[in-house]
Write a protein that holds these residues in place. Structure first.
Motif, PDB file in Angstrom:
ATOM      1  N   VAL A 277       2.415  -0.382   3.848  1.00  0.00           N
ATOM      2  CA  VAL A 277       2.940   0.968   4.302  1.00  0.00           C
ATOM      3  C   VAL A 277       1.862   1.966   4.408  1.00  0.00           C
ATOM      4  O   VAL A 277       1.444   2.390   3.709  1.00  0.00           O
ATOM      5  N   PRO A 278       1.791   2.383   5.798  1.00  0.00           N
ATOM      6  CA  PRO A 278       0.755   3.481   6.004  1.00  0.00           C
ATOM      7  C   PRO A 278       1.067   4.637   5.103  1.00  0.00           C
ATOM      8  O   PRO A 278      -0.183   5.066   4.604  1.00  0.00           O
ATOM      9  N   GLU A 279       2.030   5.130   4.849  1.00  0.00           N
ATOM     10  CA  GLU A 279       2.242   6.221   4.152  1.00  0.00           C
ATOM     11  C   GLU A 279       1.808   6.084   2.636  1.00  0.00           C
ATOM     12  O   GLU A 279       1.753   6.976   1.808  1.00  0.00           O
ATOM     13  N   SER A 280       1.629   4.745   2.177  1.00  0.00           N
ATOM     14  CA  SER A 280       1.412   4.186   0.676  1.00  0.00           C
ATOM     15  C   SER A 280      -0.079   4.163   0.353  1.00  0.00           C
ATOM     16  O   SER A 280      -0.454   4.339  -0.765  1.00  0.00           O
ATOM     17  N   VAL A 281      -0.912   4.528   1.333  1.00  0.00           N
ATOM     18  CA  VAL A 281      -2.419   4.455   0.839  1.00  0.00           C
ATOM     19  C   VAL A 281      -3.179   5.582   1.829  1.00  0.00           C
ATOM     20  O   VAL A 281      -2.806   6.198   2.835  1.00  0.00           O
ATOM     21  N   ILE A 282      -4.143   5.930   1.209  1.00  0.00           N
ATOM     22  CA  ILE A 282      -5.361   6.728   1.502  1.00  0.00           C
ATOM     23  C   ILE A 282      -6.457   5.659   1.957  1.00  0.00           C
ATOM     24  O   ILE A 282      -6.966   4.805   1.297  1.00  0.00           O
ATOM     25  N   ALA A 283      -7.091   5.881   3.108  1.00  0.00           N
ATOM     26  CA  ALA A 283      -8.173   5.125   3.601  1.00  0.00           C
ATOM     27  C   ALA A 283      -9.528   5.697   3.810  1.00  0.00           C
ATOM     28  O   ALA A 283      -9.483   6.999   4.219  1.00  0.00           O
ATOM     29  N   THR A 284     -10.387   5.242   3.274  1.00  0.00           N
ATOM     30  CA  THR A 284     -11.909   5.725   3.606  1.00  0.00           C
ATOM     31  C   THR A 284     -12.728   4.649   3.965  1.00  0.00           C
ATOM     32  O   THR A 284     -12.597   3.323   3.822  1.00  0.00           O
ATOM     33  N   ARG A 285     -13.681   5.198   4.901  1.00  0.00           N
ATOM     34  CA  ARG A 285     -14.649   4.317   5.206  1.00  0.00           C
ATOM     35  C   ARG A 285     -16.179   5.118   4.980  1.00  0.00           C
ATOM     36  O   ARG A 285     -16.264   6.370   4.949  1.00  0.00           O
ATOM     37  N   ASP A 286     -16.907   4.325   4.071  1.00  0.00           N
ATOM     38  CA  ASP A 286     -18.144   4.786   3.569  1.00  0.00           C
ATOM     39  C   ASP A 286     -18.115   6.115   2.629  1.00  0.00           C
ATOM     40  O   ASP A 286     -18.743   7.269   2.891  1.00  0.00           O
ATOM     41  N   GLY A 287     -16.759   6.193   1.923  1.00  0.00           N
ATOM     42  CA  GLY A 287     -16.476   7.302   1.076  1.00  0.00           C
ATOM     43  C   GLY A 287     -16.041   8.570   2.098  1.00  0.00           C
ATOM     44  O   GLY A 287     -15.512   9.688   1.215  1.00  0.00           O
ATOM     45  N   GLU A 288     -15.808   8.543   3.217  1.00  0.00           N
ATOM     46  CA  GLU A 288     -15.194   9.705   3.972  1.00  0.00           C
ATOM     47  C   GLU A 288     -13.484   9.083   4.269  1.00  0.00           C
ATOM     48  O   GLU A 288     -13.336   7.933   4.662  1.00  0.00           O
ATOM     49  N   LEU A 289     -12.792  10.104   4.103  1.00  0.00           N
ATOM     50  CA  LEU A 289     -11.342   9.872   4.490  1.00  0.00           C
ATOM     51  C   LEU A 289     -11.254   9.579   6.195  1.00  0.00           C
ATOM     52  O   LEU A 289     -11.988  10.398   6.701  1.00  0.00           O
ATOM     53  N   ILE A 290     -10.542   8.717   6.431  1.00  0.00           N
ATOM     54  CA  ILE A 290     -10.073   8.533   7.790  1.00  0.00           C
ATOM     55  C   ILE A 290      -8.569   8.425   7.981  1.00  0.00           C
ATOM     56  O   ILE A 290      -7.773   8.420   7.029  1.00  0.00           O
ATOM     57  N   THR A 291      -8.290   8.670   9.459  1.00  0.00           N
ATOM     58  CA  THR A 291      -6.842   9.021   9.483  1.00  0.00           C
ATOM     59  C   THR A 291      -6.456   7.593  10.149  1.00  0.00           C
ATOM     60  O   THR A 291      -6.977   6.619  10.655  1.00  0.00           O
ATOM     61  N   ASP A 292      -5.016   7.696  10.009  1.00  0.00           N
ATOM     62  CA  ASP A 292      -4.238   6.599  10.643  1.00  0.00           C
ATOM     63  C   ASP A 292      -4.607   6.204  12.095  1.00  0.00           C
ATOM     64  O   ASP A 292      -4.475   5.049  12.512  1.00  0.00           O
ATOM     65  N   ASP A 293      -4.942   7.128  12.857  1.00  0.00           N
ATOM     66  CA  ASP A 293      -5.352   6.807  14.074  1.00  0.00           C
ATOM     67  C   ASP A 293      -6.686   6.353  14.459  1.00  0.00           C
ATOM     68  O   ASP A 293      -7.051   6.037  15.614  1.00  0.00           O
ATOM     69  N   GLU A 294      -7.460   6.253  13.511  1.00  0.00           N
ATOM     70  CA  GLU A 294      -8.835   5.964  13.601  1.00  0.00           C
ATOM     71  C   GLU A 294      -8.937   4.417  13.972  1.00  0.00           C
ATOM     72  O   GLU A 294      -8.285   3.569  13.475  1.00  0.00           O
TER      73      GLU A 294
END
Length: 67
Positions: free
Chosen positions: A33-50
């Motif tokens: 569920v997209p709302e259930s997680v926070i995503a990071t790439r190389d330690g940087e937060l990224i958004t759902d539309d990335e």
């Protein structure tokens, strides 16, 4: 690992998804569920539309929600 994929890592589980799709679509395809997680790439937060790039390793952090 094929160069046309990206990895989503949640706790100890690794989900391999196609690169070029939006994070939100990759999450749904992996039954996360997209709302259930926070995503990071190389330690940087990224958004759902990335858009996921080949070879990406996206670390997912479970968000605890509730009242």
């Amino acid at each position: 690992m094929s160069q046309m994929t990206a990895k989503l890592i949640l706790r100890n589980k690794v989900y391999e998804v196609k690169a070029g799709m939006a994070l939100v679509d990759a999450l749904k395809k992996s039954d996360i569920v997209p709302e259930s997680v926070i995503a990071t790439r190389d330690g940087e937060l990224i958004t759902d539309d990335e858009i996921l790039r080949p070879g990406d390793e996206i670390k997912l952090i479970a968000v605890i929600s509730g009242g």
